[in-house]
Design a protein around this motif. Sequence first.
Motif, PDB file in Angstrom:
ATOM      1  N   THR A  33       0.896  -1.160   0.000  1.00 11.03           N
ATOM      2  CA  THR A  33       0.000   0.000   0.000  1.00 11.03           C
ATOM      3  C   THR A  33       0.928   1.202   0.000  1.00 11.03           C
ATOM      4  N   GLU A  34       1.153   1.765  -1.171  1.00 10.79           N
ATOM      5  CA  GLU A  34       2.272   2.696  -1.357  1.00 10.79           C
ATOM      6  C   GLU A  34       1.958   3.736  -2.432  1.00 10.79           C
ATOM      7  N   ALA A  35       2.374   4.981  -2.170  1.00 10.35           N
ATOM      8  CA  ALA A  35       2.168   6.054  -3.145  1.00 10.35           C
ATOM      9  C   ALA A  35       2.801   5.701  -4.485  1.00 10.35           C
ATOM     10  N   HIS A  36       2.032   5.873  -5.553  1.00  9.63           N
ATOM     11  CA  HIS A  36       2.498   5.634  -6.920  1.00  9.63           C
ATOM     12  C   HIS A  36       2.167   6.852  -7.783  1.00  9.63           C
ATOM     13  N   GLY A  37       2.920   7.942  -7.535  1.00 12.31           N
ATOM     14  CA  GLY A  37       2.672   9.162  -8.301  1.00 12.31           C
ATOM     15  C   GLY A  37       1.301   9.719  -8.000  1.00 12.31           C
ATOM     16  N   GLY A  43      -2.823   1.031  -4.311  1.00 10.83           N
ATOM     17  CA  GLY A  43      -2.789  -0.427  -4.418  1.00 10.83           C
ATOM     18  C   GLY A  43      -2.180  -0.935  -5.710  1.00 10.83           C
ATOM     19  N   THR A  44      -1.435  -0.078  -6.415  1.00 13.71           N
ATOM     20  CA  THR A  44      -0.884  -0.457  -7.732  1.00 13.71           C
ATOM     21  C   THR A  44      -0.171  -1.811  -7.729  1.00 13.71           C
ATOM     22  N   ASP A  45       0.694  -2.042  -6.742  1.00  8.20           N
ATOM     23  CA  ASP A  45       1.483  -3.279  -6.776  1.00  8.20           C
ATOM     24  C   ASP A  45       0.615  -4.518  -6.517  1.00  8.20           C
ATOM     25  N   VAL A  46      -0.429  -4.364  -5.712  1.00  3.81           N
ATOM     26  CA  VAL A  46      -1.367  -5.481  -5.499  1.00  3.81           C
ATOM     27  C   VAL A  46      -2.088  -5.783  -6.817  1.00  3.81           C
ATOM     28  N   ASN A 118       5.721 -11.186  -7.077  1.00  8.37           N
ATOM     29  CA  ASN A 118       5.985  -9.884  -6.452  1.00  8.37           C
ATOM     30  C   ASN A 118       6.191  -8.779  -7.480  1.00  8.37           C
ATOM     31  N   SER A 119       5.535  -7.635  -7.217  1.00 12.61           N
ATOM     32  CA  SER A 119       5.779  -6.461  -8.064  1.00 12.61           C
ATOM     33  C   SER A 119       6.083  -5.223  -7.224  1.00 12.61           C
ATOM     34  N   HIS A 120       6.419  -5.434  -5.953  1.00  9.64           N
ATOM     35  CA  HIS A 120       6.822  -4.310  -5.090  1.00  9.64           C
ATOM     36  C   HIS A 120       8.330  -4.424  -4.882  1.00  9.64           C
ATOM     37  N   CYS A 167      12.042   3.685 -12.559  1.00  8.97           N
ATOM     38  CA  CYS A 167      10.840   2.891 -12.773  1.00  8.97           C
ATOM     39  C   CYS A 167      10.039   2.769 -11.495  1.00  8.97           C
ATOM     40  N   HIS A 168       9.094   3.657 -11.334  1.00  7.45           N
ATOM     41  CA  HIS A 168       8.103   3.535 -10.252  1.00  7.45           C
ATOM     42  C   HIS A 168       6.952   4.448 -10.643  1.00  7.45           C
ATOM     43  N   ALA A 169       5.802   3.848 -10.916  1.00  5.26           N
ATOM     44  CA  ALA A 169       4.637   4.617 -11.353  1.00  5.26           C
ATOM     45  C   ALA A 169       4.882   5.348 -12.671  1.00  5.26           C
ATOM     46  N   PHE A 172       6.182   1.683 -17.231  1.00  8.97           N
ATOM     47  CA  PHE A 172       6.050   0.235 -16.976  1.00  8.97           C
ATOM     48  C   PHE A 172       4.840  -0.054 -16.098  1.00  8.97           C
ATOM     49  N   GLU A 173       4.813   0.552 -14.918  1.00 12.50           N
ATOM     50  CA  GLU A 173       3.703   0.262 -13.996  1.00 12.50           C
ATOM     51  C   GLU A 173       2.405   0.900 -14.474  1.00 12.50           C
ATOM     52  N   GLY A 174       2.499   2.103 -15.058  1.00 13.51           N
ATOM     53  CA  GLY A 174       1.291   2.749 -15.581  1.00 13.51           C
ATOM     54  C   GLY A 174       0.625   1.862 -16.621  1.00 13.51           C
TER      55      GLY A 174
HETATM   56 ZN   LIG Z   1       4.892  -0.326  -7.756  1.00 12.19          ZN
END
Ligand SMILES: [Zn+2]
Length: 253
Positions: A33-37, A43-46, A118-120, A167-169, A172-174
Amino acid sequence: MSDARLANARWPDVKAALESGKPIVAILPCGATEAHGPHLPLGTDVIISESIAAFALPKLEERGIHVLVLPSLAYAPAEYAAGFAGTISISMDAALALVLDIARSLKKQGFAMLALVNSHFDPANVAVLRDASETIVREIGLKVAFPDFTRRKLAEKLTDEFKSGACHAGQFEGSLVLASRPELVDDDARLQLPPNSNSLVAAFAKGAKTFEEAGGPQAYFGTPAGASAEEGVASLDCMSDMIVQAIAAQLEP
Ligand SMILES: [Zn+2]
């Protein structure tokens, strides 16, 4: 079972599956549960890990591998993002204890394997999952499949942005969220964000302890505006292949 999600199954069905004589693999989607931009959900990584698992299901079924997908890990070490509202970071000890206890419960019931998706990629979280994988095999006696996407051999099959470390938000993740839960993306915000080429991996190596110190004052790195659902589907296909291969390799006698 009509639904591969353990939380949607009823216990007699799980009992019957475990007593069928076929090996049953438990997949644990690992997120945070982490800020993604300012544009992607906390919940992006979940969402991403659950999508990878969902993409893997038909491929596993094709190979005759029986799986149940566990409820996701939504809490993880996430200190880099701790300065951003909504981020919930837990200690490495708590995260490790949780994964080990889940593995003990699975072993006791007769599951054949725990597969970690895992994606976190917070280094503390990756360290916990590596430690957990070794400990589960050694001390609990349960097989583990953990394709660690941060290892070079797997990382080199992923996108250029992923490999750049910025690479965070970003793209790739977007892309992965656009392919999975597009309604949760603030696209107006996303398309206006300038690229941030600061590499998180390089910043980690230099000792940065927060996204702010790493040069990400809005909790994103990379190119959010470059994201597309098409790229997301391609990445999901690629990462789900890696999971399937890791599970199949561990199932070999
Ligand atoms: Zn992420």
